[in-house]
Design a protein around this motif. Structure first.
Motif, PDB file in Angstrom:
ATOM      1  N   UNK A 178       0.838  -1.199   0.000  1.00 42.07           N
ATOM      2  CA  UNK A 178       0.000   0.000   0.000  1.00 42.07           C
ATOM      3  C   UNK A 178       0.874   1.251   0.000  1.00 42.07           C
ATOM      4  N   UNK A 179       1.904   1.245   0.856  1.00 44.07           N
ATOM      5  CA  UNK A 179       2.814   2.397   0.905  1.00 44.07           C
ATOM      6  C   UNK A 179       3.576   2.551  -0.403  1.00 44.07           C
ATOM      7  N   UNK A 180       4.066   1.436  -0.939  1.00 50.87           N
ATOM      8  CA  UNK A 180       4.859   1.484  -2.170  1.00 50.87           C
ATOM      9  C   UNK A 180       4.009   1.946  -3.349  1.00 50.87           C
ATOM     10  N   UNK A 181       2.729   1.598  -3.356  1.00 50.78           N
ATOM     11  CA  UNK A 181       1.866   2.031  -4.460  1.00 50.78           C
ATOM     12  C   UNK A 181       1.779   3.546  -4.515  1.00 50.78           C
ATOM     13  N   UNK A 182       1.732   4.199  -3.351  1.00 49.07           N
ATOM     14  CA  UNK A 182       1.699   5.660  -3.340  1.00 49.07           C
ATOM     15  C   UNK A 182       3.052   6.248  -3.700  1.00 49.07           C
TER      16      UNK A 182
END
Length: 287
Positions: free
Chosen positions: A218-222
């Motif tokens: 989730x963090x990496x997607x942003x």
């Protein structure tokens, strides 16, 4: 067999029978060596302290408004962007990109982890390329992706998808391979099929790793979204920030950063809530 996890026994059909006594469910005592009792709304404590320091620094003049605008200026700018509709339209585009890339990346990472974790042939074919990709920064791939796919949505989604799939694969694969061998022997003893073993033993056993990977994903997607939206984009929060940089609108840049931060925080909170529900059978230091 008495030492095996009760949850596993129930999943494969060897749980408590009706003739066995029912024991009262006892909440384990909190260890004095643990982190202590949960703090109500503790997740908001750190961000609140940061905002308080920001407010104090701006009000006292310690922070130069030309370097970091005051919180009330940023809030006013966000209101103006909402009023003219720019914030909503660009935010919707960013959420759509990140959500689609996250969904596809999670699915790919999970499938590859199952292939590699449950098959030696799958591991030989998949594990090496995954680790090669892990060693190559996403930024280094963007020029090649632009040559292959252009600067449209396909390139942006591909960057997000490939970035997301890596943590899902690594964490799920690691937990698949760490499933206790006694559970495998027990599954063979009771005659579980291959699919039954995957559904009742392998997948539940890999869930802790999957959720760890999902939080990272989730963090990496942003993070990947921030990068791709500044590569010849015409919409999205990153595009809004790029335009603001050109015209020296620092307050708009801070609004964009705040949105990215809030989306990452609430996305992580959502995953953690689902994780607690799905893994309620575990007793950990967080309980």
């Amino acid at each position: 067999m008495a030492t095996l996890d009760v949850g596993v026994l129930h999943r494969i059909g060897l749980g408590r029978t009706t003739s066995e006594p029912v024991l009262a469910k006892r909440k384990p005592a909190r260890s004095r060596l643990g982190p202590g009792r949960p703090i109500p709304f503790g997740v908001a404590l750190g961000p609140t302290l940061l905002i308080t320091a920001w407010v104090a620094g701006s009000a006292s003049g310690a922070l130069d408004p030309e370097t970091l605008p005051a919180p009330w200026t940023v809030v006013e700018t966000a209101g103006d962007l909402l009023a003219d509709g720019r914030l909503q339209s660009n935010l919707l585009t960013s959420v759509r990109r990140a959500g689609l890339g996250l969904g596809v990346g999670v699915a790919i990472g999970l499938v590859l982890a199952l292939l590699s974790g449950l098959s030696r042939i799958g591991e030989a074919l998949v594990d090496g390329p995954i680790h090669i990709k892990r060693a190559i920064p996403t930024l280094a791939l963007i020029p090649l992706f632009i040559v292959w796919f252009g600067i449209g949505e396909e390139m942006k989604l591909l960057v997000i998808t490939t970035s997301v799939a890596i943590p899902i694969y690594l964490n799920t694969h690691a937990h698949l391979r760490s499933v206790d061998a006694r559970y495998v022997e027990l599954a063979q003893t009771v005659g579980l099929s291959r699919w039954g073993f995957v559904r009742r033993i392998a997948l539940p056993g890999s869930l802790p790793g999957f959720f760890t990977g999902l939080r990272l994903a989730v963090t990496i997607s942003w993070l990947a979204l921030v990068v791709v939206e500044q590569v010849n984009a015409t919409s999205g929060i990153g595009y809004l920030m790029t335009q603001a940089r050109i015209y020296g609108q620092i307050d708009v840049i801070v609004v964009g950063l705040a949105i990215y931060g809030l989306l990452g925080l609430f996305g992580d909170l959502l995953v953690r809530a689902v994780e607690r529900k799905a893994l309620s059978w575990r007793q950990t230091l967080a309980d």
